[in-house]
Design a protein around this motif. Sequence first.
Motif, PDB file in Angstrom:
ATOM      1  N   LEU A 161      -5.428 -13.792  32.847  1.00 14.52           N
ATOM      2  CA  LEU A 161      -4.453 -14.185  33.930  1.00 14.52           C
ATOM      3  C   LEU A 161      -3.078 -12.973  33.851  1.00 14.52           C
ATOM      4  N   VAL A 162      -3.008 -12.392  32.647  1.00 16.33           N
ATOM      5  CA  VAL A 162      -2.043 -11.236  32.794  1.00 16.33           C
ATOM      6  C   VAL A 162      -2.758 -10.085  33.852  1.00 16.33           C
ATOM      7  N   ALA A 163      -4.132 -10.037  33.347  1.00 11.58           N
ATOM      8  CA  ALA A 163      -4.723  -8.856  34.211  1.00 11.58           C
ATOM      9  C   ALA A 163      -4.922  -8.948  35.893  1.00 11.58           C
ATOM     10  N   ALA A 164      -5.068 -10.319  36.246  1.00  9.82           N
ATOM     11  CA  ALA A 164      -5.124 -10.656  37.495  1.00  9.82           C
ATOM     12  C   ALA A 164      -3.661 -10.304  38.279  1.00  9.82           C
ATOM     13  N   ALA A 165      -2.613 -10.748  37.467  1.00  6.85           N
ATOM     14  CA  ALA A 165      -1.426 -10.475  38.045  1.00  6.85           C
ATOM     15  C   ALA A 165      -0.945  -9.162  38.068  1.00  6.85           C
ATOM     16  N   VAL A 166      -1.374  -8.105  37.094  1.00  9.84           N
ATOM     17  CA  VAL A 166      -1.056  -6.742  37.175  1.00  9.84           C
ATOM     18  C   VAL A 166      -1.726  -6.190  38.447  1.00  9.84           C
ATOM     19  N   VAL A 167      -3.322  -6.578  38.336  1.00 11.02           N
ATOM     20  CA  VAL A 167      -4.129  -6.115  39.311  1.00 11.02           C
ATOM     21  C   VAL A 167      -3.594  -6.530  40.818  1.00 11.02           C
ATOM     22  N   LEU A 168      -3.262  -7.574  41.034  1.00  9.58           N
ATOM     23  CA  LEU A 168      -2.929  -8.187  42.334  1.00  9.58           C
ATOM     24  C   LEU A 168      -1.421  -8.088  42.834  1.00  9.58           C
ATOM     25  N   LEU A 169      -0.458  -7.952  41.959  1.00  7.95           N
ATOM     26  CA  LEU A 169       0.785  -7.835  42.166  1.00  7.95           C
ATOM     27  C   LEU A 169       1.498  -6.400  41.808  1.00  7.95           C
ATOM     28  N   LEU A 170       1.238  -5.883  40.875  1.00  8.34           N
ATOM     29  CA  LEU A 170       1.868  -4.604  40.544  1.00  8.34           C
ATOM     30  C   LEU A 170       1.265  -3.373  41.086  1.00  8.34           C
ATOM     31  N   ALA A 188      -3.458   2.411  32.192  1.00  5.20           N
ATOM     32  CA  ALA A 188      -2.365   1.694  32.136  1.00  5.20           C
ATOM     33  C   ALA A 188      -2.465   0.218  32.241  1.00  5.20           C
ATOM     34  N   THR A 189      -3.160  -0.131  33.335  1.00  3.90           N
ATOM     35  CA  THR A 189      -3.444  -1.538  33.491  1.00  3.90           C
ATOM     36  C   THR A 189      -4.097  -2.313  32.182  1.00  3.90           C
ATOM     37  N   ILE A 190      -5.040  -1.757  31.589  1.00  4.47           N
ATOM     38  CA  ILE A 190      -5.653  -2.153  30.253  1.00  4.47           C
ATOM     39  C   ILE A 190      -4.754  -2.234  29.094  1.00  4.47           C
ATOM     40  N   SER A 191      -3.914  -1.253  29.034  1.00  5.65           N
ATOM     41  CA  SER A 191      -2.867  -1.269  27.962  1.00  5.65           C
ATOM     42  C   SER A 191      -1.728  -2.430  28.353  1.00  5.65           C
ATOM     43  N   ALA A 192      -1.548  -2.757  29.469  1.00  5.93           N
ATOM     44  CA  ALA A 192      -0.446  -3.752  29.953  1.00  5.93           C
ATOM     45  C   ALA A 192      -1.146  -4.904  29.911  1.00  5.93           C
ATOM     46  N   VAL A 193      -2.566  -5.166  29.633  1.00 10.95           N
ATOM     47  CA  VAL A 193      -3.007  -6.383  29.350  1.00 10.95           C
ATOM     48  C   VAL A 193      -3.357  -6.510  28.019  1.00 10.95           C
ATOM     49  N   THR A 194      -3.903  -5.806  27.327  1.00  7.78           N
ATOM     50  CA  THR A 194      -4.151  -5.989  25.642  1.00  7.78           C
ATOM     51  C   THR A 194      -3.212  -6.013  25.044  1.00  7.78           C
ATOM     52  N   GLY A 195      -2.249  -5.187  25.150  1.00  4.62           N
ATOM     53  CA  GLY A 195      -0.968  -5.111  24.352  1.00  4.62           C
ATOM     54  C   GLY A 195      -0.179  -6.528  24.351  1.00  4.62           C
ATOM     55  N   PRO A 196       0.308  -6.976  25.601  1.00  5.67           N
ATOM     56  CA  PRO A 196       0.768  -8.598  25.420  1.00  5.67           C
ATOM     57  C   PRO A 196       0.060  -9.649  24.860  1.00  5.67           C
ATOM     58  N   ALA A 197      -1.380  -9.487  25.363  1.00  6.39           N
ATOM     59  CA  ALA A 197      -2.190 -10.568  24.666  1.00  6.39           C
ATOM     60  C   ALA A 197      -2.048 -10.502  23.162  1.00  6.39           C
ATOM     61  N   ILE A 198      -2.341  -9.358  22.292  1.00  2.00           N
ATOM     62  CA  ILE A 198      -2.054  -9.281  20.895  1.00  2.00           C
ATOM     63  C   ILE A 198      -0.987  -9.610  20.701  1.00  2.00           C
ATOM     64  N   ALA A 199       0.138  -9.120  21.295  1.00  2.00           N
ATOM     65  CA  ALA A 199       1.592  -9.500  20.756  1.00  2.00           C
ATOM     66  C   ALA A 199       1.777 -10.946  20.884  1.00  2.00           C
TER      67      ALA A 199
END
Length: 751
Positions: free
Chosen positions: A344-353, A239-250
């Motif tokens: 930066l999105v990856a860090a936010a997801v891993v450390l916040l969510l 889920a985290t990988i998808s939550a990072v790569t999707g917004p980046a390409i978007a």
Amino acid sequence: MRWLRGHPLLALGILALLILLPGPILLQVNLDNAPESYFPEDAPAVTFDRELRERFPQDQVLVGLFTGSDLFEADFLERIDALARDMEADPAVERVLSVTTLDHIRATADGFTVDRLVDGRALDERSPEQWRERVLRDRFAPGLVAGTGGEALAVIVRPHALDNSLQRLQLERLLRDRIGAHDLEDELAAIAGHIALDVAQLRAMVKDLAFLVPGTMTVSLLLLWWLFRRPLVVVLSAATISAVTGPAIALLILLDRPFTLISAILPPLLTALTVAMLMHFFNATLHAAQRGHQGRARVEAALAAVARPTWFMALTTAAGLASLQVSSIRPIETFGLIGAFGVLVAAAVVLLLLPAIMGRWDHGDWLTPKRGLLLLDRVTALAAHLAIRRAGWVLLATAILLALAIPQIRHVEVETDLYAFFDDNHSITQATRAVESELSGVMALEVVFDGPDWDSLQDPERLQAIQRVQHWLDQRPEVDYSLSLPDLVAEMHWAFNEEDPDYRRIPDDPNLVAQYLFIYDGRDLFDAVDRDFERSRILLNLNAHGARSINALMDDLRGYLEANPPADLEWDMAGMARLFADQERLLIQGQLHSLYAVAAMITLLMLLMWRSIPLTLLSMIPNLAPVAMIFALMGLLGIWLDMATAMIASVAIGIAVDDTIHILHNYRQRRGRGSPVAWALARSFRRSGRAITATTIVLVAQFLLLALSDFQPTAAFGWLTAFGLIAALLFDLLVLPAMLVVAHRLSRASP
């Protein structure tokens, strides 16, 4: 951070939105690897080329090569003529060049006429041998649309300006469909040209995406399962990988940036970097579980250990990628921007969510480390023992290695060859060789001349000046074919004088030149001169593909023109060769600026974290040394510095510094509590060594998947980055602790 940990459903909802919202945007991705997407829009060569296309046709073409022994039979010529007319009827096509559409200047009783080289509607007027002789004796057809031996004919499709690679793909499909419709498949030997090359790169990009994205995801999840054996870890990681790569390409799509072969590296790269952060977080969670923590307390303990170094790890990696913003090559610039955002999105997801979700739904004890983790512990313990007990020897061996490696860097060659991006067995490589062996080179260069006013290029002296430049170019081994306005004028003069060879030259009378140009009623003239007779160009087909050889030719041409000015004409160069050669200079500048930028930014971030200049400088050594090793290997193996390998330094530094941060963070914590140097290092390796080693294994495995790409720059980027990460791990496990030990000894020995 603490507030969000108390709202796990909100964290889960945000994670779901990050996964789902980019979906509709991703459907709008613009797959475009066309050369125009790489060039800076404000570069002088780009500006001039854009201006030139307002008066002259495109220089990017699609070449269909046909071979056989009966090419001049009426049946085959009729089918070729039908193919050319069928292709010209398509709105995307500006013109088709073939033996049945090319102009032929010949003498008549009262002067000369311009007709078709081969008249597709009057094929019975000549025998096959007579058509063959007419084509091969023509001044302009051999080397362009006919092989000099008469056993190859070409159909050259020249389109209107195409916006992207998908339009080029459609054009190639159209040509293949029309070839099949006219029963020419048996004689088709190759389809080549820059449009075909762009299509081959597009197919390579799609193939890489289809393989690398699921491949890197699968490798990551398998390794995470092997290390931690928890289904929740695997699910949250996916889920985290998808939550990072999707917004980046978007974001790339929302910024209206094309998705190129450079961009295709982003999904596997962001997957690798995200897994690195997950590895540290889950490893810290495992340590907390082993100490008896449960639920939210376990998450709190894990975050206390890794939150600060992970944030700095994200900042330094983002800084390394963001340094690519200084590059003038637009896809590299975009790669840096989107990569930094994704990290930066990856860090936010891993450390916040994830902490909020793990604190709510991660129940039960974590298993005692299995064989894989215990093996990693033994490796790191052995490295710590060697670095601490034999620190001097480790540093001496490192100094010898660097002394041998660094001189190899001077052998790194800056070179880009679009046709070397595929191996020798690839269809586009073989097609290009076939066209170049039968006709002429596929790289287009234009030498453009501007007269002082309208009709000024009807002056014989100016035409002779252009002709002298063309004769000089024809002597160069890089030039296979040339065409110019003086050629056409000389041909008309020859035909007007009953095809007397002595008259195959430019006449001295400007009125006669003007008369020739006025009565010319063919189509080829205005490929070489505009309708105001104020701007003209020499069209060149080069057999050189590499930027260095093209730059050498252009530099020599500039020197010749400066030493031998062509009358009062202004001159410049254009075409794909000029754009491509200028790109190499921009690549060098971007690489140097990027290295300076990333070194400065990471040094500043390390200074902010350690608050110590000596420790900051010491910590940069194990991060810069692997980059030196990468370039040394490139110099030793003769690997070029090109569009893909130019990014390796920034990416490698940004990733390598992560391990340094985790080790030094743990080391300084223990030293601050009064632990001796050896004990602090040993415990730091016990805490972080397993995570950084496992992280490196995951990253190396993912980058080695890139090495399986058919596209050579992507493959080189993959395995060179993997090599750099292994070197960075060795420097962090051996050299960094050895330097700390020696520095401590020296500080104790000093007064």
